[in-house]
Design an enzyme around this catalytic site. Structure first.
Site, PDB file in Angstrom:
ATOM      1  N   ALA A  60      49.008  97.783  40.283  1.00 22.53           N
ATOM      2  CA  ALA A  60      50.251  98.093  39.580  1.00 22.53           C
ATOM      3  C   ALA A  60      51.263  98.589  40.605  1.00 22.53           C
ATOM      4  O   ALA A  60      51.007  99.563  41.320  1.00 22.53           O
ATOM      5  CB  ALA A  60      50.004  99.151  38.512  1.00 22.53           C
ATOM      6  N   VAL A  62      54.645 100.087  42.462  1.00 25.64           N
ATOM      7  CA  VAL A  62      55.717 101.081  42.349  1.00 25.64           C
ATOM      8  C   VAL A  62      57.059 100.404  42.609  1.00 25.64           C
ATOM      9  O   VAL A  62      57.138  99.379  43.292  1.00 25.64           O
ATOM     10  CB  VAL A  62      55.517 102.250  43.339  1.00 25.64           C
ATOM     11  CG1 VAL A  62      54.202 102.972  43.078  1.00 25.64           C
ATOM     12  CG2 VAL A  62      55.588 101.775  44.792  1.00 25.64           C
ATOM     13  N   VAL A  86      47.222 101.445  43.043  1.00 26.53           N
ATOM     14  CA  VAL A  86      48.667 101.587  43.221  1.00 26.53           C
ATOM     15  C   VAL A  86      49.154 100.658  44.338  1.00 26.53           C
ATOM     16  O   VAL A  86      48.693 100.747  45.478  1.00 26.53           O
ATOM     17  CB  VAL A  86      49.043 103.042  43.538  1.00 26.53           C
ATOM     18  CG1 VAL A  86      50.561 103.160  43.731  1.00 26.53           C
ATOM     19  CG2 VAL A  86      48.576 103.973  42.429  1.00 26.53           C
ATOM     20  N   LYS A  87      50.072  99.795  43.985  1.00 24.62           N
ATOM     21  CA  LYS A  87      50.604  98.796  44.920  1.00 24.62           C
ATOM     22  C   LYS A  87      51.850  99.356  45.596  1.00 24.62           C
ATOM     23  O   LYS A  87      52.844  99.672  44.928  1.00 24.62           O
ATOM     24  CB  LYS A  87      50.914  97.514  44.148  1.00 24.62           C
ATOM     25  CG  LYS A  87      51.026  96.248  44.973  1.00 24.62           C
ATOM     26  CD  LYS A  87      51.146  95.063  44.017  1.00 24.62           C
ATOM     27  CE  LYS A  87      51.243  93.747  44.753  1.00 24.62           C
ATOM     28  NZ  LYS A  87      51.449  92.628  43.801  1.00 24.62           N
ATOM     29  N   VAL A  88      51.797  99.493  46.928  1.00 25.32           N
ATOM     30  CA  VAL A  88      52.833 100.179  47.699  1.00 25.32           C
ATOM     31  C   VAL A  88      53.399  99.231  48.759  1.00 25.32           C
ATOM     32  O   VAL A  88      52.635  98.562  49.456  1.00 25.32           O
ATOM     33  CB  VAL A  88      52.252 101.431  48.386  1.00 25.32           C
ATOM     34  CG1 VAL A  88      53.318 102.161  49.180  1.00 25.32           C
ATOM     35  CG2 VAL A  88      51.606 102.359  47.357  1.00 25.32           C
TER      36      VAL A  88
END
Length: 217
Positions: A60, A62, A86-88
């Site tokens: 998912a 940001v 968390v995709k950064v």
């Protein structure tokens, strides 16, 4: 090799999952918008809906590009479901955020990676996954597969645990070549996965088997 599907379309996710080969999902704001998912609450619920279909990791992404914003969004996303990664983005504050998330036990996917140096930084910061975009490199006349090979060599040299998640995959041969080079994961559209099923000799052979079977009916 793990297979992730790169989409926000629930029907396609279900179809890939029913095939029995799906290990996870990646998505992003563009894919969400494509499915008409608008508004923070709707997006958050959609991530939960995806997690309820698959048993593996769901990346998912940001939206923020500053450290505090990335951390705030990432922590909120991580609370949605235990499967959320968390995709950064691969930017300075993104690397700092990945280091922070790692210290807190939050898994991450470093996205928009286009060079071995970027992949090295992501691994040093503790990213769970790194996403080299091979198709986009091909689009600008650069060998995307070479990047997979270079990252694999670097990670093997130093025993980095970060998984290479080959992204921006356009077709079945991308998947095959990434598998040969040792990518840990391929994330791709459903069509690329189902194209692996196809071979003309399979079709010809099945047609002959069925024709011969009718002779004994």
């Amino acid at each position: 090799m793990k297979f992730f599907i790169d989409t926000a379309n629930l029907a396609q996710i279900k179809e890939a999952n029913e095939l029995g080969v799906l290990d996870g999902v990646t998505t992003n704001p563009t894919l969400m918008a494509k499915e008409g998912i608008k508004g923070r609450d709707a997006v958050m619920q959609h991530y939960i809906d995806i997690c309820n279909i698959v048993s593996g990791d769901v990346s998912a992404e940001v939206i923020a590009t500053d450290f505090k914003g990335i951390v705030a969004e990432g922590e909120e996303l991580a609370k949605l479901h235990k499967q959320i990664v968390v995709k950064v983005p691969m930017i300075k504050d993104g690397v700092k955020a990945i280091h922070y998330f790692t210290s807190k036990g939050i898994r991450t996917n470093c996205t928009l990676v286009f060079s071995p140096g970027q992949a090295l930084l992501a691994a040093k910061a503790g990213a769970t996954y790194v996403s080299p975009f091979i198709g986009r490199l091909d689009d600008v006349s650069t060998d995307g597969l070479q990047l997979i090979a270079e990252i694999r060599e670097i990670y093997d040299n130093y025993n980095f645990k970060t998984q290479i998640l080959a992204a921006s995959i356009r077709h079945a041969m991308h998947i095959i070549n990434c598998a040969k080079l040792g990518a840990d994961v391929a994330t791709c559209p459903l069509s690329a996965i189902t194209d692996l099923l196809k071979h003309p000799l399979t079709d010809i052979g099945l047609e002959k088997f069925l024709a011969d079977a009718k002779k004994f009916a």
